[in-house]
Design an enzyme around this catalytic site. Structure first.
Site, PDB file in Angstrom:
ATOM      1  N   GLU A 251       0.850  -1.211   0.000  1.00 13.85           N
ATOM      2  CA  GLU A 251       0.000   0.000   0.000  1.00 13.85           C
ATOM      3  C   GLU A 251       0.872   1.242   0.000  1.00 13.85           C
ATOM      4  OE1 GLU A 251      -3.110  -0.014   2.998  1.00 13.85           O
ATOM      5  OE2 GLU A 251      -3.199   2.173   2.949  1.00 13.85           O
TER       6      GLU A 251
ATOM      7  N   LYS B 154      -6.607  -1.002  11.857  1.00 10.66           N
ATOM      8  CA  LYS B 154      -6.069  -1.410  10.545  1.00 10.66           C
ATOM      9  C   LYS B 154      -4.836  -0.561  10.220  1.00 10.66           C
ATOM     10  CE  LYS B 154      -5.788  -1.429   5.841  1.00 10.66           C
ATOM     11  NZ  LYS B 154      -4.960  -0.589   4.995  1.00 10.66           N
TER      12      LYS B 154
ATOM     13  N   ASP C 159       4.806 -14.478  11.262  1.00  9.86           N
ATOM     14  CA  ASP C 159       3.466 -14.861  10.798  1.00  9.86           C
ATOM     15  C   ASP C 159       2.477 -13.721  11.069  1.00  9.86           C
ATOM     16  OD1 ASP C 159       0.914 -15.927  10.541  1.00  9.86           O
ATOM     17  OD2 ASP C 159       1.414 -17.840  11.482  1.00  9.86           O
TER      18      ASP C 159
ATOM     19  N   HIS D  41      -2.103  10.299   0.009  1.00  7.68           N
ATOM     20  CA  HIS D  41      -2.418   9.098  -0.757  1.00  7.68           C
ATOM     21  C   HIS D  41      -2.474   9.399  -2.239  1.00  7.68           C
ATOM     22  CE1 HIS D  41      -3.715   5.498   1.568  1.00  7.68           C
ATOM     23  NE2 HIS D  41      -3.480   6.347   2.539  1.00  7.68           N
TER      24      HIS D  41
END
Ligand code: MEV
Length: 452
Positions: free
Chosen positions: A91, A287, A303, A400
């Site tokens: 991202e 998130k 992991d 962004h």
């Protein structure tokens, strides 16, 4: 009828085919253009066959590699030590945001971190149709046998300072008839410990079955223990780390046009508070934290599914899903912290097998698992700080969109001059693929005309 020309074939023995044959089979039956599909998959093999062999060994039915960007966020000052942190993430803006937050706090004392505990958990789930008080009475003897039988497996770990910390018998029969479990706590030192824990638990399962068969005070029916499963738990609330930053509000400086430090600090605190009280916001907020955490977890060969699953369960520990971070302002000091469980390792698993994971650890100074927990928590906090700072000041689209625009320009093969002009043109406009293409076409046409 679908226009799709693919025949959706099935196959027996796919896993036994050579890689070339696997690619050929998938291309023939599942690609729109088999030859270009196969060619592209062949292009994504590693140039060194030895490395490719290692990569193929991590999974099954491999056709190729799926590259992800491998970047770094420099300038992370954590407990007085500077790190250049490796991050694997697809991202845009995430690494830039982590780097900006690292730089911001570098000038304000850096990140502070502390490992609270490093206990891991495993469970043996079993059914037992018997008298509970007898099982409880037998438990000390059972525990002795469990520990004795597993001794050859735990000797190494004990030498490294780890091993089995605690074994508890839990009666779960109020939730499911005859259901009991052994809840086991482990210290696995620098390894994540999944293999060690699972081997110990499976050994426990066998001991438990034999113990019941031989225990003299059990009735015939009580001699039968039905072990359903023996497996580690990815919920490790006692493998906990905390990271925080703090500074006088005035030291936060100016936070963009029209926003003084006090206004910024209060807006920031409110935004974090909203993520504490509203699960919709909390999910997005967390998130953002995992954008940073996962990127380092992946880069170091750990992991990320385990880390995420655990973090989200931890976020619900009060009975409601909440922010993993907290912010407070007291006596003019801005304090922002993140506390979460992180079960990771710096030995074993992929950490040393994946060539780049090993380089990541090298870049971090070959940390212990405890040190890596602290680095990861600091990056999660930095990522969260950067996201919330953008949200309560300029909004995130600004940053962004610039990255998005650069990605589109790269895709369309823009040269340096075109990139510069596009950045200028779109600085106050909405960015979309079509609009950027239009802009480039017009720009290129204009240049052609000027040549004539
Ligand atoms: C985007 O990947 C992450 C953010 O949405 C996190 C947040 O809203 O805090 C920016």
């Amino acid at each position: 009828m679908s226009k799709d020309s693919r025949d959706r074939a099935t196959i027996d023995g796919f896993s036994r085919l050579s890689k070339d044959k696997k690619i050929a089979w998938v291309s023939t039956h599942y690609a729109e253009d088999p030859s270009s599909f196969a060619e592209e998959l062949h292009q994504f093999q590693h140039t060194d066959p030895q490395v490719q062999k290692v990569l193929d060994g991590f999974s099954e039915n491999t056709l190729a590699n799926f590259p992800m960007p491998y970047g770094v966020a420099p300038n992370f000052l954590i407990n007085g030590k500077v790190y250049c942190v490796p991050m694997v993430i697809e991202e845009s803006s995430v690494v830039a945001a982590a780097s900006a937050a690292a730089k911001f706090w570098l000038e304000r004392g850096g990140f502070h971190t502390r490992v609270i505990d490093t206990r891991k958990i495993g469970q043996v789930h079993f059914l037992w149709r018997g008298r509970k008080h007898l099982l409880e009475r037998a438990f000390p003897e059972l525990e002795k046998q469990l520990r004795q039988h597993v001794a050859p497996l735990t000797a190494n770990m004990e030498q490294r300072g780890g091993g089995i910390l605690d074994i508890q018998l839990r009666d779960m029969s109020a939730h499911e008839p005859h259901y009991y479990q052994l809840l086991v706590e482990f210290e696995t030192c620098d390894s994540m410990g999944a293999n060690f824990i699972n081997s110990v638990l499976e050994n426990f399962a066998r001991t438990l079955e034999h113990f019941a068969l031989d225990y003299p005070h059990f009735s015939e029916q009580e001699r039968e223990v039905d072990v359903l499963m023996a497996i580690l738990s990815n919920y490790t609330p006692d493998c906990l780390v905390k990271a925080w930053v703090r500074c006088p509000i005035a030291a936060l400086g100016s936070c963009g046009p029209d926003m003084d430090a006090h206004t910024f600090a209060e807006r920031f605190r409110q935004a974090v508070r909203i993520a504490q009280i509203d699960p919709y916001r909390a999910t997005t907020h967390n998130k953002g934290i995992f954008n940073g955490i996962d990127a380092v977890v992946i880069a170091t060969g750990n992991d990320f599914r385990a880390v995420e699953a655990c973090g989200h369960t931890w976020a619900t520990r009060t009975g409601q899903y909440r922010s993993l971070s907290q912010c407070r302002i007291k006596e003019g000091v801005f304090h922002f912290e993140l506390e979460l469980p992180l079960a990771i390792g710096t030995v074993g698993g992929l950490t040393r097998l994946h060539p780049l994971a090993s380089r990541s650890l090298e870049m971090l100074g070959n940390p212990s698992a405890r040190e890596l927990m602290q680095i990861i928590a600091a990056v999660g906090l930095a990522q969260n700080f950067a996201a919330v700072r953008s949200l309560v000041t300029t909004g995130i689209q600004k940053g962004h969109m610039k990255m998005h625009l650069l990605n589109i320009l790269n895709h369309l093969g823009a040269d340096e001059q075109e990139i510069e002009q596009a950045l200028q043109h779109f600085s106050d406009k909405v960015v979309s693929f079509a609009l950027v293409r239009q802009f480039l076409e017009a720009h290129r046409q204009h240049k052609e005309m000027a040549k004539k």
